[in-house]
Design a protein around this motif. Structure first.
Motif, PDB file in Angstrom:
ATOM      1  N   MET A   1      47.672  33.094  44.324  1.00 26.43           N
ATOM      2  CA  MET A   1      46.424  33.574  43.751  1.00 26.43           C
ATOM      3  C   MET A   1      46.696  34.926  43.092  1.00 26.43           C
ATOM      4  O   MET A   1      47.307  35.796  43.680  1.00 26.43           O
ATOM      5  N   THR A   2      46.217  35.082  41.860  1.00 26.08           N
ATOM      6  CA  THR A   2      46.421  36.332  41.144  1.00 26.08           C
ATOM      7  C   THR A   2      45.485  37.407  41.682  1.00 26.08           C
ATOM      8  O   THR A   2      44.494  37.116  42.339  1.00 26.08           O
ATOM      9  N   MET A   3      45.790  38.647  41.363  1.00 25.25           N
ATOM     10  CA  MET A   3      44.977  39.784  41.836  1.00 25.25           C
ATOM     11  C   MET A   3      43.512  39.638  41.414  1.00 25.25           C
ATOM     12  O   MET A   3      42.625  39.759  42.246  1.00 25.25           O
ATOM     13  N   PRO A   4      43.214  39.354  40.110  1.00 30.89           N
ATOM     14  CA  PRO A   4      41.793  39.207  39.749  1.00 30.89           C
ATOM     15  C   PRO A   4      41.109  38.071  40.513  1.00 30.89           C
ATOM     16  O   PRO A   4      39.954  38.202  40.912  1.00 30.89           O
ATOM     17  N   ASP A   5      41.821  36.965  40.734  1.00 32.68           N
ATOM     18  CA  ASP A   5      41.231  35.843  41.473  1.00 32.68           C
ATOM     19  C   ASP A   5      40.959  36.220  42.921  1.00 32.68           C
ATOM     20  O   ASP A   5      39.919  35.860  43.472  1.00 32.68           O
ATOM     21  N   ALA A   6      41.876  36.949  43.523  1.00 28.59           N
ATOM     22  CA  ALA A   6      41.706  37.352  44.924  1.00 28.59           C
ATOM     23  C   ALA A   6      40.522  38.307  45.067  1.00 28.59           C
ATOM     24  O   ALA A   6      39.714  38.183  45.994  1.00 28.59           O
ATOM     25  N   VAL A   7      40.390  39.250  44.142  1.00 29.41           N
ATOM     26  CA  VAL A   7      39.284  40.204  44.182  1.00 29.41           C
ATOM     27  C   VAL A   7      37.971  39.454  43.934  1.00 29.41           C
ATOM     28  O   VAL A   7      36.967  39.702  44.606  1.00 29.41           O
ATOM     29  N   ALA A   8      37.964  38.532  42.982  1.00 29.50           N
ATOM     30  CA  ALA A   8      36.761  37.751  42.685  1.00 29.50           C
ATOM     31  C   ALA A   8      36.318  36.951  43.903  1.00 29.50           C
ATOM     32  O   ALA A   8      35.130  36.902  44.225  1.00 29.50           O
ATOM     33  N   THR A   9      37.270  36.360  44.610  1.00 28.82           N
ATOM     34  CA  THR A   9      36.953  35.583  45.808  1.00 28.82           C
ATOM     35  C   THR A   9      36.323  36.469  46.868  1.00 28.82           C
ATOM     36  O   THR A   9      35.339  36.096  47.518  1.00 28.82           O
ATOM     37  N   SER A  22      33.832  36.829  36.197  1.00 31.72           N
ATOM     38  CA  SER A  22      34.950  37.165  35.322  1.00 31.72           C
ATOM     39  C   SER A  22      35.400  38.603  35.590  1.00 31.72           C
ATOM     40  O   SER A  22      34.687  39.388  36.227  1.00 31.72           O
ATOM     41  N   LYS A  23      36.552  38.924  35.074  1.00 35.06           N
ATOM     42  CA  LYS A  23      37.073  40.289  35.209  1.00 35.06           C
ATOM     43  C   LYS A  23      36.103  41.278  34.571  1.00 35.06           C
ATOM     44  O   LYS A  23      35.815  42.334  35.138  1.00 35.06           O
ATOM     45  N   ASP A  69      34.590  42.507  53.499  1.00 41.44           N
ATOM     46  CA  ASP A  69      35.328  43.700  53.060  1.00 41.44           C
ATOM     47  C   ASP A  69      34.363  44.820  52.678  1.00 41.44           C
ATOM     48  O   ASP A  69      33.340  44.558  52.039  1.00 41.44           O
ATOM     49  N   PRO A  70      34.683  46.051  53.029  1.00 41.49           N
ATOM     50  CA  PRO A  70      33.827  47.177  52.630  1.00 41.49           C
ATOM     51  C   PRO A  70      33.701  47.234  51.109  1.00 41.49           C
ATOM     52  O   PRO A  70      34.679  47.007  50.385  1.00 41.49           O
ATOM     53  N   ILE A  71      32.520  47.534  50.618  1.00 44.57           N
ATOM     54  CA  ILE A  71      32.293  47.580  49.174  1.00 44.57           C
ATOM     55  C   ILE A  71      33.188  48.618  48.511  1.00 44.57           C
ATOM     56  O   ILE A  71      33.675  48.410  47.397  1.00 44.57           O
ATOM     57  N   GLU A  72      33.467  49.716  49.182  1.00 44.88           N
ATOM     58  CA  GLU A  72      34.354  50.747  48.620  1.00 44.88           C
ATOM     59  C   GLU A  72      35.738  50.170  48.324  1.00 44.88           C
ATOM     60  O   GLU A  72      36.331  50.452  47.285  1.00 44.88           O
ATOM     61  N   THR A  73      36.254  49.345  49.217  1.00 40.63           N
ATOM     62  CA  THR A  73      37.553  48.698  49.019  1.00 40.63           C
ATOM     63  C   THR A  73      37.513  47.764  47.822  1.00 40.63           C
ATOM     64  O   THR A  73      38.427  47.753  46.994  1.00 40.63           O
ATOM     65  N   LEU A  74      36.449  46.977  47.719  1.00 41.78           N
ATOM     66  CA  LEU A  74      36.327  46.057  46.589  1.00 41.78           C
ATOM     67  C   LEU A  74      36.232  46.807  45.262  1.00 41.78           C
ATOM     68  O   LEU A  74      36.860  46.413  44.279  1.00 41.78           O
ATOM     69  N   LEU A  75      35.463  47.881  45.237  1.00 41.87           N
ATOM     70  CA  LEU A  75      35.350  48.657  43.995  1.00 41.87           C
ATOM     71  C   LEU A  75      36.687  49.261  43.600  1.00 41.87           C
ATOM     72  O   LEU A  75      37.048  49.275  42.422  1.00 41.87           O
ATOM     73  N   ALA A  76      37.441  49.741  44.574  1.00 47.27           N
ATOM     74  CA  ALA A  76      38.778  50.292  44.281  1.00 47.27           C
ATOM     75  C   ALA A  76      39.702  49.202  43.746  1.00 47.27           C
ATOM     76  O   ALA A  76      40.468  49.443  42.790  1.00 47.27           O
ATOM     77  N   ASP A  77      39.626  48.011  44.303  1.00 49.02           N
ATOM     78  CA  ASP A  77      40.457  46.907  43.832  1.00 49.02           C
ATOM     79  C   ASP A  77      40.061  46.484  42.416  1.00 49.02           C
ATOM     80  O   ASP A  77      40.921  46.144  41.597  1.00 49.02           O
ATOM     81  N   ILE A  78      38.761  46.515  42.115  1.00 53.95           N
ATOM     82  CA  ILE A  78      38.320  46.198  40.760  1.00 53.95           C
ATOM     83  C   ILE A  78      38.824  47.258  39.794  1.00 53.95           C
ATOM     84  O   ILE A  78      39.232  46.933  38.674  1.00 53.95           O
ATOM     85  N   ASP A  79      38.867  48.524  40.209  1.00 53.03           N
ATOM     86  CA  ASP A  79      39.423  49.584  39.363  1.00 53.03           C
ATOM     87  C   ASP A  79      40.857  49.283  38.977  1.00 53.03           C
ATOM     88  O   ASP A  79      41.302  49.670  37.904  1.00 53.03           O
ATOM     89  N   ASN A  80      41.593  48.617  39.848  1.00 56.92           N
ATOM     90  CA  ASN A  80      43.013  48.352  39.629  1.00 56.92           C
ATOM     91  C   ASN A  80      43.287  47.074  38.841  1.00 56.92           C
ATOM     92  O   ASN A  80      44.445  46.730  38.644  1.00 56.92           O
ATOM     93  N   LEU A  81      42.242  46.372  38.420  1.00 60.98           N
ATOM     94  CA  LEU A  81      42.461  45.138  37.647  1.00 60.98           C
ATOM     95  C   LEU A  81      42.927  45.449  36.252  1.00 60.98           C
ATOM     96  O   LEU A  81      42.597  46.406  35.656  1.00 60.98           O
TER      97      LEU A  81
END
Length: 81
Positions: A1-9, A22-23, A69-81
């Motif tokens: 699973m790619t990074m964007p797919d993992a974050v989306a999931t 979508s990204k 997952d904490p929303i802060e973690t998800l937002l940080a991961d989205i920043d890294n897409l």
């Protein structure tokens, strides 16, 4: 699973969405959450408001998974897409 797919999931699980965003939609959600954060009592509240705006057909606050997952973690991961 790619990074964007993992974050989306993980975002689907957190927000209770019906399909993977979508990204570009994830980045819009992150941006809007950060814009709303100063007006809200918590980052989770800002995320719920942003989700209602960005994903209006899918998001329902009763499905918001506070235990995921904490929303802060998800937002940080989205920043890294």
């Amino acid at each position: 699973m790619t990074m964007p797919d993992a974050v989306a999931t993980r975002l689907v699980r957190k927000l209770g969405l019906l399909q993977s965003p979508s990204k570009d939609a994830m980045k819009a959600f992150r941006r809007r959450t950060r814009e709303l954060e100063p007006q809200c009592l918590s980052l989770d509240q800002a995320a719920m408001k942003a989700a209602g705006e960005i994903f209006p057909a899918e998001f329902q606050p009763t499905r918001y998974a506070g235990h995921a997952d904490p929303i802060e973690t998800l937002l940080a991961d989205i920043d890294n897409l």
